[in-house]
Each structure stands twice: as structure tokens, then as C-alpha cells.
Design an enzyme around this catalytic site. Structure first.
Site, PDB file in Angstrom:
ATOM      1  N   CYS A 182       0.150   1.070   7.233  1.00  0.00           N
ATOM      2  CA  CYS A 182      -0.621   1.043   5.621  1.00  0.00           C
ATOM      3  C   CYS A 182      -1.807   1.920   5.753  1.00  0.00           C
ATOM      4  O   CYS A 182      -2.248   2.843   5.098  1.00  0.00           O
ATOM      5  CB  CYS A 182      -0.548  -0.160   5.150  1.00  0.00           C
ATOM      6  SG  CYS A 182       0.963  -0.728   4.648  1.00  0.00           S
TER       7      CYS A 182
ATOM      8  N   GLU B 278       0.828  -1.058   0.097  1.00  0.00           N
ATOM      9  CA  GLU B 278       0.218   0.090  -0.274  1.00  0.00           C
ATOM     10  C   GLU B 278       0.788   1.225  -0.213  1.00  0.00           C
ATOM     11  O   GLU B 278       0.458   2.273  -0.826  1.00  0.00           O
ATOM     12  CB  GLU B 278      -1.022   0.036   1.220  1.00  0.00           C
ATOM     13  CG  GLU B 278      -1.832  -1.079   1.352  1.00  0.00           C
ATOM     14  CD  GLU B 278      -1.535  -2.202   1.972  1.00  0.00           C
ATOM     15  OE1 GLU B 278      -2.209  -3.329   2.397  1.00  0.00           O
ATOM     16  OE2 GLU B 278      -0.358  -2.329   2.089  1.00  0.00           O
TER      17      GLU B 278
END
Length: 150
Positions: free
Chosen positions: A80, A49
Site C-alpha cells: 500500500c 489504501e
């Protein structure tokens, strides 16, 4: 989502890192991809991510990804998830759960637990230093007239 899953498998098999992939879209079109590169880049922050967010920001020339969506092969870890919020993505879609990740050795439960504890109750010994000196740049920022807020 299928592209995020395909990236997770392809890049894991190529030896880049764990089986995690992410794509960021804008107006239904993929603008950036990311995959786990923790072990290949020797970077504990190089999660799928985060790398997708970095690539999307570079592609669009902005730190604000409002108007974009992220598809990730697994429920994001706390780092993330924080990056997704900081990037202001409109929506998040995920496939595997954090429990699925824990089953293969990627257990974020400790981090989720630690975040909710008071600082001095966390497992990581933490000490505050030089707060009187450190507050000056904060005061300068508060009074700065040409800052770009985020």
C-alpha cells in the site's frame, strides 16, 4: 480520519475483510473511500489504501493523485505504501501503527525485511529468465514518442 476509522469498523463487521479503512481527499473534500476486501473479493491486493486509490483514480479520471491526501486507519503495508507513492498523493495520515496491526495478526515485518535483501537472499526462490527477450519491449518503450510517462 474518523471516516477511515468508521469504515474499518463497519466493513469489518459486515464481513468484507480485516479492520482497515481509507479515504482520499482533495481540497478538504472526500473524493473516494476504500476498505479491506481481501477475503470477500478473494483478492490479496484489495487493501483499504489500494481500493481507495483505485476509486479515487476512477472518480477523477486520472492515475496521478497529486493534489490529494490519504487518511488511513493503519500505517500502510509495503504494498500500500508503494501504491501511495505511485499515485503521487501529497500527504498521508494514519492512525494505528504497523505494530498495532501485528498485535492482531497482520504482521508485515517479514515483507519489510525481505524488500531490503538482495534478490537471491530472499525467502521466495526467485529466478531470472529470458532477459535478452524481455529487454526488447523496454527498448521500444524508451524510444516510443507517444508514451504517457508516469
Amino acid at each position: 480520519m474518523r471516516q477511515a476509522i468508521a469504515l474499518s469498523k463497519e466493513k469489518m463487521e459486515a464481513g468484507f475483510g480485516g479492520p482497515f479503512g481509507a479515504v482520499i481527499t482533495q481540497n478538504g473534500r472526500i473524493i473516494a473511500e476504500g476498505y479491506n476486501q481481501v477475503t470477500s473479493a478473494n483478492d490479496p491486493t484489495a487493501h483499504a489504501e489500494v481500493t481507495a486509490i483505485r476509486n479515487a483514480c476512477a472518480a477523477l479520471g486520472t492515475f496521478d493523485l497529486a493534489g490529494c491526501e490519504i487518511y488511513t486507519s493503519c500505517e500502510p503495508c509495503p504494498m500500500c505504501l508503494s501504491a501511495i507513492y505511485w499515485a503521487r498523493l501529497d500527504k498521508m495520515y494514519y492512525a494505528n501503527s504497523r505494530e498495532d496491526a501485528a498485535d492482531i495478526g497482520f504482521d508485515d515485518a517479514l515483507i519489510y525485511e525481505e524488500i531490503s535483501k538482495p534478490i537471491l537472499s530472499r525467502n521466495l526462490p526467485t529466478f531470472r529468465l529470458l532477459e535478452d527477450e524481455a529487454i526488447q519491449p523496454f527498448n521500444d518503450w524508451k524510444n516510443k514518442t507517444d508514451k504517457t510517462p508516469y
